[in-house]
Scaffold this active site. Structure first.
Site, short mmCIF file in Angstrom:
data_model
loop_
_atom_site.label_atom_id
_atom_site.label_comp_id
_atom_site.label_asym_id
_atom_site.label_seq_id
_atom_site.Cartn_x
_atom_site.Cartn_y
_atom_site.Cartn_z
N GLY A 210 1.01 -1.04 0.12
CA GLY A 210 -0.03 -0.03 -0.03
C GLY A 210 0.70 1.22 -0.01
CG ASN A 211 -0.17 4.85 -1.67
OD1 ASN A 211 -0.96 5.62 -0.90
ND2 ASN A 211 -0.50 4.18 -2.65
#
Ligand code: CTP
Length: 401
Positions: A210-211
Site C-alpha cells: 500500500g502507500n
C-alpha cells in the site's frame, strides 16, 4: 446541502404548527443549526420545550426572557443576522399580513424585518381564508419583497373542507429549500466522479502493498463539488476519512483493479472525472491463497504493472472533463505536461515534493494547475479544503469557456 447552515424557523399559530416538530428533526438530521421563534398563539399548538429539545436551542416567543436567563431579552437583530435562511412555517394569514405591512408587534415579525437572508414562507390556512383578496395581496406583497413562497397543497383541511391551503409537508419543505439552493449553483445537474485514497494490493490473505495516502485531497474535492451542486461518486480506496452529504455516494474499493472497474462503470455518464487516488503502480503477480510462512531468509515477490486507470479513461473519453494529479520531484512542469498529453487529460494538478507542506502527510498542499492549452496557474500553499475550491474553480472556468 443544508449541513452547517443556520436556519431560523418561525412558527405561527395554525394547526399545521404540529408538523414543525418533524421539520426541525429533518433539518437537524440534514446537519443544519436550527433556532426556533414562535408566536404566542403557535405555542398553544406546539410546545416550545419540544422544539427546544429537538433543535438543541432555546425556542423563543417573547422579546423579554424568563427570569434566570443570561441576558434579559431576546435580541431580534442578532437572531436575524445569525440566520443563513429563515423559514416561516406555517405562515398564517395574520402573520403574512403583518410581514407585508411591517408590523412588528411580536418577536417573530421583528426578527423577519431584521433578517437579511432569504426568507421562505409556507402559507397554511382554511380554503376561504386562502382565497380572500386580502391574503392574496399579502402574498403578492411578500413576493415583491423577494420572499420565497413554499406553496400550500390541496387536500383535506383541518376544518373538514377540501381545497388549497394545506401547509406543504416537512419533507416537501426541505426539498423545496434544497431545490432553491441548487438553482444558480455552477455544478447543478453535473455528475462528478472522484477517485481518492490509496489502493491495497494483496500479497496473501493478511498482507498487502500500500502507500501512505490519506485520501484527504479527494474527500475535500468531493465535498466542494457537492456543495457546488454536483452529484458526486467518490471511489475511495481504504482510508480513515468519513463524509456525510446527501449528494455524495462513496463506493469503497480496495485494489487498483477494483478502482478501475468502478471508475469505468461511472465514467460514461459523468461530466467531470478527477483522479486524485494514489493508485499502486504494481501488484503481486500472484496472490497466495494461504498466509505466507517465514520459512526462507529471503522472499522475492514478483510484481506486475497495474492498469493505468486514468490513461484508460482518457482513451475512451467522449466529452468528459478529465483531470489527473502528478506528484513530481524533478522537471515538475515538463513531467506533468507529459502525463497530461500521454493520458489525454484536459488538465493536471501538479504537486511538487520539493515544496514544503505539499503531498500526502500534511493538511496543506501547494499546487500548479495546467490545462491542455498550456495555461498554467500556480497557487500558494493552502489547506486542502482551499485547494479543492481552487481546483474546482479552475475546472468550472474551463467548462463555461
Ligand atoms: N493513476 C491511475 N491509475 C494508475 C496510476 C495512476 O489512475 N494505475 C492516476 C492517479 O490517480 C493520478 C495520476 O494517474 O491522477 C498519476 O499519474 P502517474 O503517471 O501514476 O504518476 P506517478 O504515480 O507520479 O507515476 P510516475 O512514477 O510515472 O511519475
Amino acid at each position: 446541502m443544508l449541513g452547517g447552515k443556520n436556519i431560523l424557523l418561525g412558527i405561527t399559530g395554525g394547526i399545521a404548527a404540529y408538523k414543525t416538530t418533524f421539520l426541525v428533526r429533518l433539518l437537524i438530521k440534514a446537519g443544519a443549526n436550527v433556532k426556533v421563534v414562535l408566536t404566542e398563539s403557535a405555542s398553544y399548538f406546539v410546545s416550545p420545550l419540544t422544539l427546544a429539545t429537538l433543535s438543541k436551542n432555546p425556542a423563543v416567543t417573547a422579546f423579554v426572557k424568563e427570569e434566570g436567563s443570561e441576558t434579559d431579552w431576546n435580541n431580534h437583530v442578532d437572531l436575524g443576522l445569525w440566520a443563513d435562511m429563515m423559514i416561516i412555517a406555517p405562515a398564517t394569514a395574520n402573520t403574512m399580513s403583518k410581514m407585508a405591512t411591517g408590523n412588528t408587534d411580536n418577536l417573530l415579525t421583528a426578527v423577519y424585518l431584521s433578517a437579511k437572508c432569504p426568507v421562505f414562507f409556507a402559507p397554511a390556512m382554511d380554503l376561504d381564508m386562502y382565497q380572500h383578496p386580502a391574503t392574496k395581496t399579502s402574498i403578492n406583497t411578500l413576493l415583491s419583497y423577494g420572499n420565497i413562497m413554499i406553496p400550500p397543497t390541496s387536500g383535506e383541511l383541518a376544518s373538514g373542507l377540501h381545497g388549497e391551503g394545506r401547509m406543504a409537508e416537512p419533507e416537501e419543505i426541505i426539498d423545496f429549500v434544497k431545490g432553491y439552493l441548487l438553482k444558480g449553483l455552477p455544478l447543478k445537474d453535473k455528475k462528478v466522479v472522484i477517485t481518492a485514497g490509496p489502493t491495497y494490493e494483496a500479497i496473501d490473505p493478511v498482507r498487502f502493498i500500500g502507500n501512505h495516502s490519506t485520501g484527504q485531497m479527494g474527500y475535500e474535492l468531493a465535498k466542494v463539488a457537492a456543495n457546488l451542486g454536483a452529484e458526486v461518486i467518490l471511489v475511495s480506496g481504504p482510508t480513515n476519512q468519513t463524509i456525510a452529504h446527501d449528494s455524495i455516494k462513496v463506493v469503497g474499493v480496495v485494489s487498483a483493479d477494483d478502482m478501475y472497474e468502478v471508475a469505468h462503470e461511472h465514467f460514461n455518464t459523468c461530466d467531470i472525472m478527477i483522479a486524485a487516488a494514489a493508485v499502486a503502480d504494481y501488484k503481486p503477480k500472484t496472490v497466495a491463497t494461504q498466509k505466507i510462512k517465514k520459512k526462507e531468509d529471503n522472499l522475492t515477490l514478483e510484481l506486475v504493472k497495474n492498469r493505468d486507470i486514468l490513461k484508460s479513461l482518457g482513451e475512451c473519453k467522449t466529452g468528459q472533463f478529465l483531470v489527473g494529479f502528478a506528484l513530481e520531484t524533478e522537471n515538475e512542469l515538463e513531467n506533468a505536461k507529459g502525463k497530461l498529453e500521454r493520458k489525454h487529460l484536459d488538465a493536471i494538478v501538479l504537486n511538487s515534493l520539493n515544496d514544503d507542506g505539499a503531498g500526502f502527510a500534511s493538511n496543506t498542499n501547494k499546487i500548479t494547475f495546467l490545462d491542455k492549452n498550456s495555461r498554467i496557474k500556480a497557487f500558494q500553499l493552502k489547506t486542502k479544503a482551499e485547494v479543492a475550491e481552487d481546483i474546482l474553480n479552475e475546472i468550472i472556468i474551463r467548462l463555461n469557456a
